[in-house]
Design an enzyme around this catalytic site. Structure first.
Site, PDB file in Angstrom:
ATOM      1  N   GLU A  34      -0.844  -9.412   3.936  1.00  0.00           N
ATOM      2  CA  GLU A  34      -0.771  -9.844   5.329  1.00  0.00           C
ATOM      3  C   GLU A  34      -2.135 -10.151   5.944  1.00  0.00           C
ATOM      4  O   GLU A  34      -2.202 -10.796   6.976  1.00  0.00           O
ATOM      5  CB  GLU A  34      -0.038  -8.780   6.169  1.00  0.00           C
ATOM      6  CG  GLU A  34      -0.790  -7.464   6.384  1.00  0.00           C
ATOM      7  CD  GLU A  34      -0.604  -6.427   5.261  1.00  0.00           C
ATOM      8  OE1 GLU A  34      -0.429  -6.822   4.106  1.00  0.00           O
ATOM      9  OE2 GLU A  34      -0.669  -5.223   5.558  1.00  0.00           O
ATOM     10  N   HIS A  47      -3.042  -5.836   0.460  1.00  0.00           N
ATOM     11  CA  HIS A  47      -2.452  -6.228   1.745  1.00  0.00           C
ATOM     12  C   HIS A  47      -2.339  -7.753   1.812  1.00  0.00           C
ATOM     13  O   HIS A  47      -3.288  -8.420   2.182  1.00  0.00           O
ATOM     14  CB  HIS A  47      -3.333  -5.717   2.894  1.00  0.00           C
ATOM     15  CG  HIS A  47      -3.269  -4.242   3.045  1.00  0.00           C
ATOM     16  ND1 HIS A  47      -2.308  -3.614   3.800  1.00  0.00           N
ATOM     17  CD2 HIS A  47      -4.013  -3.254   2.497  1.00  0.00           C
ATOM     18  CE1 HIS A  47      -2.473  -2.308   3.729  1.00  0.00           C
ATOM     19  NE2 HIS A  47      -3.507  -2.059   2.953  1.00  0.00           N
ATOM     20  N   CYS A  63       0.845  -1.193   0.000  1.00  0.00           N
ATOM     21  CA  CYS A  63       0.000   0.000   0.000  1.00  0.00           C
ATOM     22  C   CYS A  63       0.887   1.252   0.000  1.00  0.00           C
ATOM     23  O   CYS A  63       1.571   1.496  -0.985  1.00  0.00           O
ATOM     24  CB  CYS A  63      -0.944  -0.069   1.203  1.00  0.00           C
ATOM     25  SG  CYS A  63      -2.404   0.931   0.974  1.00  0.00           S
TER      26      CYS A  63
END
Ligand code: XMP
Length: 610
Positions: free
Chosen positions: A174, A172, A81
């Site tokens: 994660e 993202h 990001c």
């Protein structure tokens, strides 16, 4: 610890920064959170760096000086990001404003790279951004694009320079909802950085107990237990680390507990701790303090401060004023409360209010689980031998039903514009209408708090809703939240067409708490009877202060969610027979005039409405 075999995660305040380190550690790769201000020599010692997202640093500002130095180090770097945009810019690329994306999108891999080793060409990733990379510099190439249903592809969703070992993802990886995100992180650790996975949970348990013993010394510890997973695990951990003699437990009945909850909590702990277990009924204090209050943050602060007041009073009564206070705070409590250096307040968790922060500053509080997510807390609980049925209960927030019982001054919000709903029309299936409801709720967009209105889809009676229809609605949510400005939730009516609605002036009184408690109990009983407890991670039931139609009854919202760490969520597909039973039961309650299903992912919604 060998830093060459570790990763540094630079925390620029994104909501998921800590999750990045957790994902690596869960897979055996040691990773540490670092601040951008840490010395450059320190970063040089690591085997690789990962740059998080950020709420207030847009890639439009000046490049952070420290980040520029980190990128000049000869170690591999991966950014998400904001981090992705900074990497692009640092090497001559460009970033533009706009082209926002929130929630799930499809990633299409357009060029091979070791970072995508073993990953299918198309997969779901999670987005939460306003700015976009539109050009990359020399040496870089586009390796992925993203798109959501009915929208043009977004270019440069993933970029790479395999020679310099620089990678950037707009999404993202994660978060748990990015399907192959974890695999991409592991590709970075193994194929790009060449690290060896040699870290494990058992070694962390020993370290955690030693650290508790060091912090506590010869003092007594006073633990607040809600009966939820976190405080149950922490209670056991403290008793193991310190012995039962040195631990006192206090359960505060706030008046916002679920049916039978306080009783059940007491059963568990009284057996284990006998006269070191204390209960206080503070419901009158909590309910009185909330009279006439409707703003979510004001409610949360009042609740948190009331906890501190009650706790201090009880410690004094028991002659334990010198004891350390222990809290089962977990990582999302801190990050969503804006507690990390750069993260923004999404909502102030009950254990992060000013009075509590002051006690923390004075060194009176320990929070041994503060770096963990719910999943890791459960893993730790399992390592401590706590039975699975206790660990697998649905999480229940500290402020309890109070954050699911919305209050209202009965005024239409100044930012209410019913015309917004027209922008949803091109995306709606046949026979479905859209209405903006005049009651805001809290959400999270691009790492920032949002306080916006829900879009309600209605028109189909439940008897006409099929599994196919449910799937269609779910797949439309990203288009609706991305294209319709000013909304952060999408609801589907389970009681057919929506009559005229208006805000209802009501607050947090015992009558409404009891109504919500009964509704919550009904839904949970049906969920249990139909064997669906494990099909959802958490299931808030929300009472929304709207006058529905002429009779002026309120609305119940059902909010089932699937998630692993609560930082993001999706909505599970549940059998329609379940919703039929819920609606039938809920409409028997006095004052309930409509039932809706919240189908919003997080982002842009949050799990709780406040
Ligand atoms: P949101 O609503 O932010 O919630 O998506 C994420 C998770 O946190 C829980 N939650 C809380 N837990 N104290 C808690 O102990 C709080 O003040 C609090 N607020 C939200 C929420 O139930 C969900 O599991």
């Amino acid at each position: 610890m060998d830093r060459k075999n570790s990763l540094a995660v630079i925390d620029f305040g994104g909501q998921y920064a800590h999750l990045i380190a957790t994902k690596f550690r869960n897979n055996g790769y040691h990773a540490e959170i670092r601040n951008p201000e840490d010395p450059i020599e320190l970063f040089a010692e690591y085997g690789g760096v990962v740059i998080s997202g950020s709420p207030n640093l847009s890639a439009f500002g000046e490049e952070s000086g420290s980040l520029s130095m980190v990128l000049d180090l000869p170690i591999p770097a991966l950014g998400f990001c904001y981090g992705h945009q900074e990497i692009a810019k640092h090497y001559g690329g460009e970033v533009i404003r706009g082209k926002q994306e929130f929630g799930p999108a499809t990633l299409q891999i357009v060029s091979e790279s070791p970072i995508f080793h073993g990953i299918p060409l198309k997969s779901t990733v999670f987005m939460s951004h306003g700015d976009t990379v539109c050009k990359v510099g020399e040496g870089f190439r586009e390796i992925g694009v993203s798109f959501s249903e009915g929208s043009e592809p977004h270019t440069f969703a993933a970029i790479a320079d395999d020679t310099r070992k620089r990678y950037g993802f707009q999404y993202h990886p994660e978060v748990d909802d990015s399907e192959y995100g974890e695999a991409m992180l592991l590709n970075f650790a193994s194929h790009i950085c060449g690290l060896t996975p040699d870290w494990n949970v058992t070694s962390s348990l020993t370290e955690r107990m030693e650290s508790i013993r060091r912090q506590v010394g010869d003092r007594t510890v006073f633990l607040l237990v809600s009966g939820g997973v976190d405080s149950t695990v922490l209670g056991e951990l403290l008793i193991r680390a310190l012995s039962a003699e040195k631990v006192h437990l206090l359960h505060v009945d706030t008046g916002f507990m679920r049916e039978g909850e306080s009783h059940a909590v007491s059963e568990i702990f009284r057996r284990q701790c006998q006269d070191h277990y204390h209960v206080v009924d503070a419901s009158a204090l909590f309910i009185e303090a909330l009279q006439g209050v409707s703003a979510p943050e004001e409610k949360r602060n009042i609740i948190g401060e009331a906890f501190v007041t009650v706790c201090e009073e009880e410690m004094a009564k028991l002659d334990l004023s010198k004891a350390l206070l222990a809290q089962g705070t977990i990582y999302p409590d801190t990050v969503e409360s804006g507690g990390e250096k750069r993260s923004k307040v999404i909502k102030t968790h009950h254990n992060r209010v000013r009075l509590m922060e002051e006690m923390i500053q004075r060194g009176q509080v320990i929070e041994p689980l503060a770096d963990l997510y719910k999943k890791e807390v459960r893993d730790l609980g399992a390592a401590l031998g706590i039975p699975r049925e206790l660990l697998d209960r649905h999480p229940f927030p500290g402020p309890g039903l109070a954050v699911r019982l919305l209050a209202s001054r009965g005024e239409t919000p100044s930012f209410y514009d019913p015309e917004i709903a027209r922008h949803a029309v091109p995306y709606l299936p046949e026979g479905v209408s859209a209405t903006i409801l005049p009651i805001p709720s809290v959400g999270v967009k691009a790492d920032l708090r949002s306080y916006e209105l829900p879009l309600m889809l209605h028109g189909k009676p439940l008897s006409e809703i099929t599994d196919q229809f449910q799937t269609t609605i779910f797949s439309m949510v990203p288009s609706l939240v991305n294209k319709v400005e000013g909304i952060n939730r999408v609801l589907v009516s389970l009681t057919g067409s929506l009559p005229r609605v208006s805000p209802r002036q009501v607050y947090m009184d015992r009558h409404r708490i009891d109504l919500l408690r009964r509704a919550d109990h009904m839904v949970n009983t049906i969920l249990g009877e139909m064997g669906l407890m494990k099909a959802v991670w958490q299931f808030p039931v929300v009472l929304v202060p709207l006058n529905i139609g002429e009779q002026g009854r309120e609305m119940i919202v059902l909010r089932p969610v699937s998630t692993v760490r609560a930082m993001t969520c999706t909505v599970p597909l549940l059998p329609l027979a379940f919703y039929e039973r819920c609606v039938e039961a809920l409409l028997t309650l006095p004052d309930v005039g409509a039932v809706a299903l919240d189908v919003t992912t997080k982002p842009p919604g949050t799990i709780e409405w406040e």
